[in-house]
Design an enzyme around this catalytic site. Sequence first.
Site, short mmCIF file in Angstrom:
data_model
loop_
_atom_site.label_atom_id
_atom_site.label_comp_id
_atom_site.label_asym_id
_atom_site.label_seq_id
_atom_site.Cartn_x
_atom_site.Cartn_y
_atom_site.Cartn_z
N ASN A 1 -3.21 5.08 16.41
CA ASN A 1 -4.23 4.64 15.21
C ASN A 1 -4.81 2.89 15.41
O ASN A 1 -3.98 2.04 15.36
CB ASN A 1 -3.88 4.82 13.98
CG ASN A 1 -3.51 6.11 13.77
OD1 ASN A 1 -4.24 7.20 13.66
ND2 ASN A 1 -2.39 6.45 13.27
N GLY B 1 6.96 -1.78 6.17
CA GLY B 1 8.13 -2.51 5.96
C GLY B 1 9.29 -1.74 6.76
O GLY B 1 9.09 -0.40 7.17
N GLU B 2 10.45 -2.15 6.95
CA GLU B 2 11.65 -1.42 7.51
C GLU B 2 12.69 -1.13 6.27
O GLU B 2 13.44 -1.79 5.91
CB GLU B 2 12.37 -2.37 8.63
CG GLU B 2 13.55 -2.01 8.94
CD GLU B 2 13.64 -0.53 9.37
OE1 GLU B 2 12.55 -0.28 10.28
OE2 GLU B 2 14.49 0.42 9.13
N SER C 1 11.54 5.77 14.89
CA SER C 1 10.35 5.56 15.68
C SER C 1 10.80 4.89 17.18
O SER C 1 11.36 3.95 17.35
CB SER C 1 9.68 4.18 15.00
OG SER C 1 9.15 4.65 13.74
N LEU C 2 10.81 5.98 17.97
CA LEU C 2 11.28 5.72 19.44
C LEU C 2 10.06 4.86 20.49
O LEU C 2 10.58 3.99 20.75
CB LEU C 2 11.74 7.06 19.72
CG LEU C 2 12.51 6.98 21.11
CD1 LEU C 2 13.63 6.05 20.84
CD2 LEU C 2 12.88 8.34 21.56
N HIS C 3 9.18 5.51 20.62
CA HIS C 3 8.03 5.25 21.30
C HIS C 3 8.09 4.71 22.78
O HIS C 3 7.48 4.44 23.49
CB HIS C 3 7.42 3.94 20.71
CG HIS C 3 7.04 4.16 19.03
ND1 HIS C 3 6.52 5.36 18.43
CD2 HIS C 3 7.49 3.57 18.16
CE1 HIS C 3 6.39 5.03 17.33
NE2 HIS C 3 7.23 3.98 16.89
N CYS D 1 -0.93 6.09 10.14
CA CYS D 1 0.38 5.57 10.66
C CYS D 1 -0.17 4.10 10.93
O CYS D 1 -0.80 3.90 12.10
CB CYS D 1 1.03 6.28 11.71
SG CYS D 1 1.54 7.83 11.13
N CYS E 1 3.42 8.55 1.09
CA CYS E 1 3.96 7.54 2.09
C CYS E 1 4.20 6.25 1.52
O CYS E 1 3.09 5.70 1.00
CB CYS E 1 3.14 7.55 3.41
SG CYS E 1 3.49 6.12 4.64
N GLU F 1 0.85 -1.03 -0.14
CA GLU F 1 0.02 0.03 -0.18
C GLU F 1 0.95 1.19 -0.09
O GLU F 1 1.81 1.50 0.55
CB GLU F 1 -1.00 0.07 1.27
CG GLU F 1 -1.88 -1.12 1.13
CD GLU F 1 -3.06 -0.99 2.58
OE1 GLU F 1 -4.00 -1.05 1.90
OE2 GLU F 1 -2.46 -0.80 3.52
N CYS G 1 1.54 -2.20 15.72
CA CYS G 1 1.42 -1.74 14.44
C CYS G 1 0.65 -2.82 13.63
O CYS G 1 1.17 -3.95 13.70
CB CYS G 1 2.80 -1.63 13.72
SG CYS G 1 3.07 -1.31 11.93
N SER H 1 12.34 6.54 7.79
CA SER H 1 11.78 6.28 8.99
C SER H 1 12.36 4.86 9.42
O SER H 1 11.95 3.99 8.46
CB SER H 1 10.33 6.33 9.35
OG SER H 1 10.10 5.91 10.56
N CYS I 1 6.43 -4.99 15.72
CA CYS I 1 6.08 -3.88 16.68
C CYS I 1 4.53 -4.23 17.21
O CYS I 1 3.78 -4.38 16.32
CB CYS I 1 6.25 -2.67 16.19
SG CYS I 1 8.05 -2.15 15.40
N CYS J 1 6.64 -7.29 7.18
CA CYS J 1 7.58 -6.64 7.85
C CYS J 1 8.09 -7.81 8.78
O CYS J 1 7.41 -8.57 9.27
CB CYS J 1 7.04 -5.45 8.65
SG CYS J 1 8.25 -4.66 9.44
N1 SAH Z 1 9.71 0.32 9.98
C1 SAH Z 1 9.80 1.97 9.85
C2 SAH Z 1 8.70 2.41 8.96
C3 SAH Z 1 7.42 2.39 9.50
S1 SAH Z 1 6.97 4.18 9.59
C4 SAH Z 1 9.59 2.55 11.06
O1 SAH Z 1 9.11 1.68 12.23
O2 SAH Z 1 10.03 3.60 11.41
C5 SAH Z 1 5.45 3.89 10.32
C6 SAH Z 1 5.42 4.76 11.62
O3 SAH Z 1 4.02 4.78 12.27
C7 SAH Z 1 6.34 4.16 12.77
O4 SAH Z 1 6.56 5.53 13.42
C8 SAH Z 1 5.59 3.44 13.50
O5 SAH Z 1 6.22 3.24 14.79
C9 SAH Z 1 4.12 4.20 13.45
N2 SAH Z 1 2.98 3.32 13.89
C10 SAH Z 1 2.75 2.29 13.63
N3 SAH Z 1 1.64 1.70 13.95
C11 SAH Z 1 1.07 2.61 14.59
C12 SAH Z 1 -0.50 3.05 15.09
N4 SAH Z 1 -1.19 1.78 15.36
N5 SAH Z 1 -0.54 4.05 15.40
C13 SAH Z 1 0.25 5.02 15.27
N6 SAH Z 1 1.50 4.99 14.76
C14 SAH Z 1 1.87 3.64 14.42
#
Ligand code: SAH
Length: 387
Positions: A324, A193-194, A247-249, A367, A126, A112, A140, A225, A137, A133
């Site tokens: 999301n 994907g990464e 993507s820290l979180h 996202c 995007c 997508e 995600c 990212s 995570c 992937c």
């Molecule tokens: N693999 C890479 C590229 C994906 S970017 C990465 O992890 O950075 C997608 C972004 O959306 C990342 O920051 C991811 O952590 C965030 N994301 C994933 N699931 C999400 C969700 N359910 N709600 C909000 N953000 C989310």
Amino acid sequence: MQGVAGPPRSPHNAAVTALSSLAGLGKAELAEKLVAIGVEPRKAKMRAEQLWRWIYHYGATDFGAMTNVAKELRATLAERYTLARPEIAAAQVSQDGTRKWLVRLGPGVEAECVFIPDVGRAGALCVSSQVGCTLNCTFCHTGTQKLVRNLTAQEIVAQVLIARDALGEWPTPERPLNDGDRQLTNIVFMGMGEPLYNLENVSAAIDTISDGDGVSISRRRITVSTAGVAPRIKELGERTGAMLAISLHATNDELRNQLVPLNKKYNLAELFDAIRTYPSLNNAKRVTFEYVMLKGVNDTLAEAKALVKLLAGIPAKINLIPFNPWPGAPYECSDWETIEKFAEVLNRAGYSSPIRTPRGRDILAACGQLRSESVKQRASERLKAAT
Ligand code: SAH
């Protein structure tokens, strides 16, 4: 197993897809394709540049339109190649104007990509770098889909062509388009994907997307990212000159191990060491830290303060992403008030920390909501599906 085989191909389609497409290829690959149909090797580079401009500047889908290419060559090109884009298996438009395309890259292989108006200078696309992937995570949706395969550079670039086609913003020699009129001005590698597990192709795709004679989206408007593949971060900067997003979180290893299992391989200390080596960071070129707001999981003020500490000395901005939801997700989004208070701590410490407005949630385009039904098939299964 769900939906692995595409619909049966009509004989017409089969004939069309038998020719390979030049749309999405890099300059050197394009030159090779020309040599393969008899163009003199020493002229191939010049010819490839001519074609390049038609493909990436004007969005040509027909060799016949290439008026400065000799008629004979145009005819040979049309016999051997096409300028077709991958098939669009589904296209959706959100109430907020976000658009999502499900792109079919082969039988049962779909990815997508999402166009988000009003972000970046005008709008951002995007793009996906892999189908599925490997990272898992826990918040995600894409993480629930196993890796099918890496996308090729051509397939990554094709996503940009598909978006430009749909937005109808190719100029023609008679009708040039000012940069200011463009809707698609930024690219973010934040789809499925990464990207750092497919750096070769991501980097080649960025070469094509940023080339001034073609798609011409500057490297400064391309953001990659990563969930934190520490050993490849510096290389990403050296090879692509793109903007870096992390993507820290979470602000401690214990929690980050749970949310982003990749952290068990490259912990926060290692990740931050790598980030500090990213080339040419300064206040005009900052790292974006993405932080998904998960109710009761990572959203306390103590964590906001810990985040400030962690970022010390790094030119940074922080993107707070309201979680999301997706079907079956084990988390909830933090309350709005909590997100605002969290942002306030960061702002007071001097960090720009916009709260990312969820876009395209109604079509699962926000996202972390992207996912396709594609699954990896064994060769024997593929054969069975094809027959
Ligand atoms: N693999 C890479 C590229 C994906 S970017 C990465 O992890 O950075 C997608 C972004 O959306 C990342 O920051 C991811 O952590 C965030 N994301 C994933 N699931 C999400 C969700 N359910 N709600 C909000 N953000 C989310």
